[in-house]
Design an enzyme around this catalytic site. Structure first.
Site, PDB file in Angstrom:
ATOM      1  N   GLU A 124       0.825  -1.220   0.000  1.00 33.82           N
ATOM      2  CA  GLU A 124       0.000   0.000   0.000  1.00 33.82           C
ATOM      3  C   GLU A 124       0.851   1.257   0.000  1.00 33.82           C
ATOM      4  O   GLU A 124       0.663   2.174   0.821  1.00 33.82           O
ATOM      5  CB  GLU A 124      -0.943  -0.004   1.210  1.00 33.82           C
ATOM      6  CG  GLU A 124      -1.946  -1.130   1.176  1.00 33.82           C
ATOM      7  CD  GLU A 124      -3.052  -1.014   2.218  1.00 33.82           C
ATOM      8  OE1 GLU A 124      -2.961  -0.147   3.110  1.00 33.82           O
ATOM      9  OE2 GLU A 124      -4.027  -1.777   2.130  1.00 33.82           O
TER      10      GLU A 124
ATOM     11  N   GLU B 208      -4.288  -8.841   0.269  1.00 36.94           N
ATOM     12  CA  GLU B 208      -4.745  -8.582   1.640  1.00 36.94           C
ATOM     13  C   GLU B 208      -6.256  -8.521   1.607  1.00 36.94           C
ATOM     14  O   GLU B 208      -6.832  -7.732   0.849  1.00 36.94           O
ATOM     15  CB  GLU B 208      -4.143  -7.264   2.143  1.00 36.94           C
ATOM     16  CG  GLU B 208      -4.142  -7.155   3.644  1.00 36.94           C
ATOM     17  CD  GLU B 208      -3.423  -5.891   4.116  1.00 36.94           C
ATOM     18  OE1 GLU B 208      -2.249  -5.687   3.746  1.00 36.94           O
ATOM     19  OE2 GLU B 208      -4.067  -5.122   4.835  1.00 36.94           O
TER      20      GLU B 208
HETATM   21  C1  GAL Z   1      -4.168  -2.498   5.434  1.00 33.48           C
HETATM   22  C2  GAL Z   1      -2.674  -2.481   5.753  1.00 33.48           C
HETATM   23  C3  GAL Z   1      -2.356  -3.397   6.914  1.00 33.48           C
HETATM   24  C4  GAL Z   1      -3.328  -3.143   8.023  1.00 33.48           C
HETATM   25  C5  GAL Z   1      -4.716  -3.384   7.531  1.00 33.48           C
HETATM   26  C6  GAL Z   1      -5.788  -3.292   8.580  1.00 33.48           C
HETATM   27  O1  GAL Z   1      -4.533  -1.438   4.680  1.00 33.48           O
HETATM   28  O2  GAL Z   1      -1.943  -2.899   4.638  1.00 33.48           O
HETATM   29  O3  GAL Z   1      -1.053  -3.173   7.336  1.00 33.48           O
HETATM   30  O4  GAL Z   1      -3.174  -1.848   8.454  1.00 33.48           O
HETATM   31  O5  GAL Z   1      -4.967  -2.421   6.542  1.00 33.48           O
HETATM   32  O6  GAL Z   1      -7.049  -3.455   7.978  1.00 33.48           O
END
Ligand code: GAL
Length: 919
Positions: free
Chosen positions: A526, A609
């Site tokens: 990100e 993710e």
């Molecule tokens: C994402 C990020 C992670 C964590 C997650 C929580 O955007 O890459 O590190 O913060 O959100 O939802």
């Protein structure tokens, strides 16, 4: 001839063969190749010519610089710059606050340590004249450190607290409210034998948080700022063989440098490597397997030799391949060998040799349950002037990877849906101090769930993680950075990126590229550059190019949350990882998977993710959301008073989704390669949505390692052939008599019938894109809930949930009843609060006291409650929703370790764990 002189004789002969092709030795080599000789002295059985010694024991440690020291700051630090939460753009360069004078900084001393990983010689750094830090008392060899704390590594200086209270530095749930930051000094006496004269001595640090600088005998050696990097320093010029040497490491871990708890200290293993001047270089071998079939595999090997001496060297290199058994021991004789090579290496220079061989009927490396993670080791022998001078082992696996844009991921020709999780590096109550067993337990629990892949979010992992993944057959997305030039917190890696990204990226690929488990290189998570058009894409392209140069066999990837299919950023990435946007938020039909697939028809697309569902183990909040759930709010899923989240697994932040939604998207778009769920385990820090807490709610497994309900929805979906059923919630609701209390069942079956006190509440079948069975109108009455599930019409699995009576006793169960008496091994003991009949009291929060006798100690206690501010070191700990964890560590003695748990008003429990001496 004594056996020793025979070995020497044989070695000389074999070297002659390599160099001159002498007939006698050629005949010998032929005999060996045909496997007729029984265990002759091959490279495999050479006496150690390279030593790698653990330096973990007996350090002295103190926090803070000595009075008057202000000249060891790596670089100017910017002050108080605010940044957006989700990858917002930050400043590219560190800037000093306008009114501050520029302090002296030591960056020019540290940068030369990167030189080995900077390709363009013109960009390499020159060390300044003189000796940095010579006047600082802590660096001096005769400094009396006896009043400092005595400790062994790995060490995390933050985990013992105290918890940070409001209004002080570090008062953020984001970093776990623990004092991970600050300056720390480590000192160790090293007795180097006289025989080390003429040897090259290297300090190898697997990870130190952060901005490490190193002195030996009062002389500055070098440093490495990135806290997740593994690095090596050449101690040779400063070492005094035959004397006591003083090794000193200073760390400076800035506050506000991380979005999660990074820990502080030398938190991974540290080694001293001794090698002859002509040697295999640092991470100096590179094995690839370009052609793999059941009958034969081509194995390529590149060896880089360094010549640290002052004269040109003539060296020969020979490498043999052995199969490894499940424990990593060599099996039998060599299965293949590379053609021997002879190399001339200039004084102070390096030379590379590359060779190819064939392994017949290779045992391939692949993930369970359909494949087996078979491994091999390449043993490289370097000889000079008739003497073996180095012997270097490279464990590897033979496997092929294919990333198909339309069909997904294949390993050895077999399709593998990536069923992965993201995980941070901390080990819960043990903090970030590496423990192989604690890491293994994390992975074992995930494998039990059906997980086959790990994303090392958002940084290079401990080497042990990759070793375990190799052994256990998990595939790994090996990640480098959480930010590039645009930072996410004031003092994070964006301050280092310009100077260090090349060295950090190359070093990571060098360190990890022989691991069969590694399937892709993630260059960033990100990153703010996603939204910076061509300029951002250029940074991505630069990293992709670096990775391709170091390892052309695996794709780069990046976890993209804000890049869109029409932005330039994804063009610079091979495998397109989408964060959350693939399946879209809960009720959205804005699926980005097909959009990216259509725009990049030749790229592999997957969920890098996903989910970010939040829950507190054992907490259920009513009413329960419908459908695919809803964003967390005071009226949906949150217990605002107690800072807990409902475990119906239908609650998440507004960018995220429930598992059910992601499962559906993955099924609807079968080209999607799979997913990495955020997160497998809870971690310290980032307690979204309650910043007042200490640890996350995202985990499928809580911080103590107890499975949340969510574990079972993944197990049901990811292990469809494993008969299981799981009921939620618990069934002890005296205050809900007569109220609607929904019952959900996770099962790998397709149908189930629910019974309350023997009465059927109906038989339900999963519809298309349904991943749980729901009885949303059950009216609570105490007793027994039972589900009987079916698959294809046949009985499949059952589960039962009983109403608990008054808490009456404790029960304790260790995960392993026998551990090694090595001062490191752990047994994780689960302590349950139960009623008289043995039913867990699901809301019990009794305070429990622990006593230990025998050759063991209590390493930590926890209960998985994100809001708990009890000390992890305390021998008293409250249960959270019926459970508490005690981690026992062996000391070095053998014998029974007895743990007693007691609690006022409850019958106590006792368990015995045997500490067994190594055989
Ligand atoms: C994402 C990020 C992670 C964590 C997650 C929580 O955007 O890459 O590190 O913060 O959100 O939802």
């Amino acid at each position: 001839m004594s056996s020793n002189s025979f070995w020497r004789f044989w070695r000389r002969q074999s070297v002659n063969y390599i160099i001159s092709g002498g007939l006698l030795a050629a005949a010998l080599a032929l005999i060996l190749q045909n496997g007729c000789a029984s265990q002759p002295e091959t490279a495999a059985s050479s006496p150690p010519t390279r030593e790698r010694i653990s330096l973990d024991m007996d350090w002295r440690f103190a926090k803070g610089d000595p009075a008057g020291v202000s000249n060891l700051l790596y670089d100017v630090r910017p002050q108080g710059r605010a940044r957006g939460r989700r990858g917002g753009a930050g400043a590219a360069e560190p800037t000093n606050a306008p009114s501050e004078p520029t302090p002296a900084v030591i960056k020019s001393w540290v940068l030369p340590s990167a030189n080995d990983f900077i390709k363009d010689a013109a960009q390499r750094h020159t060390r300044p004249e003189g000796n940095l830090g010579a006047e600082v008392v802590y660096t001096q060899p005769n400094f009396d450190d006896r009043s400092w704390q005595k400790l062994n590594l790995p060490h995390d200086w933050g985990i013992e607290g105290p918890w940070i209270t409001n209004g002080t530095v570090g008062n953020s749930g984001g970093t776990g409210r623990l004092p991970f930051f600050g300056i720390g000094w480590y000192r160790k006496s090293l007795d180097l034998p006289k025989s080390d004269a003429g040897q090259e001595l290297f300090l190898e640090v697997d990870g130190a948080m952060a901005y490490a600088t190193v002195w030996l005998n009062g002389q500055f050696v070098g440093g490495w700022p990135y806290g997740y990097a593994s690095w090596r320093m050449d101690l040779t010029p400063y070492a005094k063989p035959g004397e006591q040497n003083e090794l000193v490491i200073r760390l400076d871990n800035p506050p506000n440098s991380s979005r999660w708890y990074p820990g502080g200290g030398i938190y991974r293993n540290v080694w001293l490597t001794k090698a002859a001047p002509v040697q295999v270089g640092q991470w100096g071998t590179y094995v690839t397997t370009p052609e793999v079939s059941a009958s034969a595999a081509t194995v390529n090997l590149k060896v880089t030799l360094d010549n640290k001496s002052k004269a040109t060297a003539q060296a020969s290199v020979a490498t043999e391949i052995f199969a490894l058994d499940e424990k990593g021991n060599r099996e039998g004789t060599a299965v293949a060998r590379f053609p021997a090579a002879s190399l001339q290496i200039a004084a102070g220079g390096s030379a590379v040799t590359e060779g190819k061989t064939t392994v017949a009927n290779p045992k391939l490396w692949g993930p369970y349950p359909t494949q087996k993670p078979n491994r091999y080791v390449a043993v490289t022998t370097v000889s000079e002037g008739g003497q073996v001078v180095d012997s270097y082992e490279t464990p590897f696996g033979i496997r092929s990877l294919r990333f198909d844009p339309n069909e997904g991921f294949f390993i050895n020709g077999q399709h593998l849906k990536i069923q992965g999780v993201c995980d941070h590096h901390d080990l819960g109550a043990l903090g970030t101090a590496l423990s192989r067993r604690a890491l293994q337990r994390q992975l074992e629990t995930l494998v039990d769930m059906g997980c086959n892949a790990i994303r090392t979010s958002h940084n290079p992992p401990a080497p042990e993680l990759l070793e375990l993944a190799d052994e256990m057959g998990l595939v790994v997305m090996d990640e480098a950075f959480d930010c590039w030039l645009s930072g996410k917190t004031d003092l994070d890696y964006h301050l280092l990126f310009a100077d260090w990204h090349e060295a950090d990226m190359r070093a990571q690929v060098h360190r990890d590229r022989n691991h069969p488990c590694v399937i892709m290189w993630s260059i960033g998570n990100e990153v703010g550059e996603q939204g910076q058009g061509a300029a951002g894409a250029a940074v991505a392209q630069n990293l992709t190019d670096i990775v391709h140069e170091e390892d052309p066999t695996r794709p780069t990837t990046s976890a993209e949350n804000s890049a869109r299919a029409n932005s330039p950023f994804p063009k610079a990435i091979d495998a397109l990882g989408l964060n959350y946007q693939g399946a879209g938020a809960a009720t959205s039909t804005n699926y980005q998977y097909p959009v990216f697939h259509a725009s990049f028809p030749t790229n592999f697309v997957y969920g890098s993710e996903t989910e970010s569902t939040i829950s507190s183990r054992g907490v259920y909040i009513f009413p329960v959301a419908k459908g695919f759930g809803a964003s967390a709010s005071a009226s949906s899923g949150e217990d605002v008073a107690n800072h807990q989240i409902s475990s119906y697994d239908l609650t998440f932040p507004n960018w995220a989704q429930a598992p059910d939604k992601e499962f559906m998207a993955q099924e609807r778009f079968p080209f999607v390669g799979g997913e990495f769920v955020w997160t497998g385990w809870d971690y310290l820090g980032e307690p979204t949505p309650f910043n007042s807490s200490r640890s996350s709610y995202f985990g499928i497994i809580d911080l103590a390692g107890f499975k949340k309900d969510r574990f079972y929805i993944y197990q049901a979906h990811w292990r469809p052939d494993f008969p299981m059923a799981h009921i939620l919630p618990h069934w002890t609701w005296p205050e809900r008599a007569g109220q609607v209390t929904p019952v959900h069942v996770y099962t790998s079956g397709d149908e189930g019938e629910l019974f309350l006190n023997g009465q059927s509440l109906g038989r339900k079948k999963k519809g298309q894109f349904e991943y749980r069975l729901r009885w949303d109108d059950v009216v609570y009455q105490p007793g027994t809930l039972k589900v009987v599930t079916y698959k294809n019409g046949k009985p499949w699995a059952t589960d039962e949930m009983k109403t608990a009576g008054t808490a009456a006793k404790l029960a304790a169960k260790p995960d392993r009843e026998t551990i090694h008496a090595d001062g490191q091994d752990l047994s994780f003991v689960t302590v349950r609060v139960e009623d008289a009949a043995g039913v867990m009291a699901p809301r019990a929060d009794n305070s429990i006291h622990f006593d230990i006798t025998g050759p063991g100690e209590i390493a930590a206690t926890d209960n998985g409650d994100p809001t708990s501010f009890e000390s992890f070191q305390a021998h008293d700990h409250k249960a959270f929703n019926g459970l508490c964890l005690v981690i026992i560590r062996s000391t070095k003695g053998a014998g029974p370790i007895v743990l007693r748990a007691s609690s006022a008003g409850l019958k106590g429990a006792e368990v015995t764990v045997q500490a067994e001496a190594a055989r």
